[in-house]
Enzyme design. Structure first.
Site, mmCIF file in Angstrom:
data_model
loop_
_atom_site.group_PDB
_atom_site.id
_atom_site.type_symbol
_atom_site.label_atom_id
_atom_site.label_comp_id
_atom_site.label_asym_id
_atom_site.label_seq_id
_atom_site.Cartn_x
_atom_site.Cartn_y
_atom_site.Cartn_z
ATOM 1 N N HIS A 115 34.379 43.230 36.166
ATOM 2 C CA HIS A 115 35.491 43.600 35.289
ATOM 3 C C HIS A 115 35.666 42.542 34.193
ATOM 4 C CE1 HIS A 115 37.257 45.703 39.040
ATOM 5 N NE2 HIS A 115 36.974 46.657 38.172
ATOM 6 N N CYS B 150 43.183 40.640 41.095
ATOM 7 C CA CYS B 150 42.981 41.952 41.741
ATOM 8 C C CYS B 150 43.961 42.212 42.863
ATOM 9 C CB CYS B 150 41.612 42.071 42.388
ATOM 10 S SG CYS B 150 40.353 41.107 41.724
#
Ligand code: CIR
Length: 255
Positions: A161, A247
């Protein structure tokens, strides 16, 4: 009013969480749970109000709650995660956000993971990664454009990401792993962490504190020098499934 951090428990099935590479040692779920608890304690130490959703055994990656929604400009965009096995994760998050703010949705073929979204002031940088496609980025542009937020797309290669390699430290500074992104990616100041501390590039700010990866002393020093209180946490077991610090929570800024 305290910043809200929504988190989700670590299921026993976390031993089967997605991972780009098989870890040298299998995931120890009990250890991952202890580290997750340490992370929640760190968020509270920084002054966050933590809302914990229960784990779902049918969703091995559910503790990585950041990927399920993007909150900016007083609006929440519920994502359609890029990995098919994670598509039901947002269902538990939607009502929690809907109780607090307007909620928008994303439909097929759009995919987007919250880990690809980095908010800096009124600009939302959206990583175009293996998880976030053009339709996902376009949906973010549509939803957040109405809230006065500009969306800037960033190509992501060599990382899961966008925020695997960078994260915001306030509204005009981005902490970045060296060499991970081309110069000029952000219209902001950039703070490079040392090459030996790539995990340091992913941190979570709450108030004037920053939860940072343990074992990154130079990053801690840089964060401190920038005016933030570093709070180190060891999440090495969760990293085996490619999870960084951001996250593990969905941060809802309070006005
Ligand atoms: C996955 O591959 O989707 C998870 N095992 C890790 C997700 C990490 N999320 C994030 O960086 N925002």
């Amino acid at each position: 009013m305290a910043t809200l951090a929504i988190v989700r428990g670590v299921p026993a099935s976390f031993s089967r969480a997605l991972a780009a590479a098989v870890p040298p040692e299998p995931i120890d779920v009990d250890r991952a749970r202890r580290q997750h608890a340490d992370y929640l304690a760190a968020l509270r130490t920084c002054g966050a109000e933590v809302v914990e959703l229960p784990a779902d055994e049918s969703l091995p990656d559910c503790c990585f709650i950041e990927d399920t929604a993007v909150v900016a400009g007083g609006v929440a965009l519920i994502t359609r995660p890029g990995a098919a096995s994670r598509r039901r994760e947002p269902d538990a998050v939607r009502p929690v956000l809907a109780a607090r703010m307007p909620v928008e949705e994303m439909v097929e073929p759009a995919t987007l993971d919250g880990g690809d979204c980095l908010l800096l002031g009124r600009t939302l940088y959206v990583g175009r990664s293996g998880r976030t496609n053009a339709a996902g980025a376009a949906r973010a542009r549509q939803v957040f454009g109405h809230a006065g937020i500009t969306v800037v797309e960033v190509p992501v290669t060599g990382a899961l990401h966008l925020k695997s390699v960078c994260s915001p430290l306030g509204d005009d500074l981005v902490v970045v792993a060296p060499g991970a992104l081309p110069p000029g990616t952000f219209d902001a100041h950039v703070l490079e962490v040392p090459a030996g501390e790539p995990a340091g590039a992913n941190l979570v700010t709450i108030g004037r504190s920053a939860v940072i990866a343990a074992g990154c002393p130079e990053t801690a020093r840089l964060v401190d020098a920038a005016g933030w209180r570093p709070v180190p946490v060891d999440t090495s077991e969760l990293r085996k499934a490619d999870g960084a610090l951001t996250c593990l929570s969905l941060i809802v800024p309070r006005p």
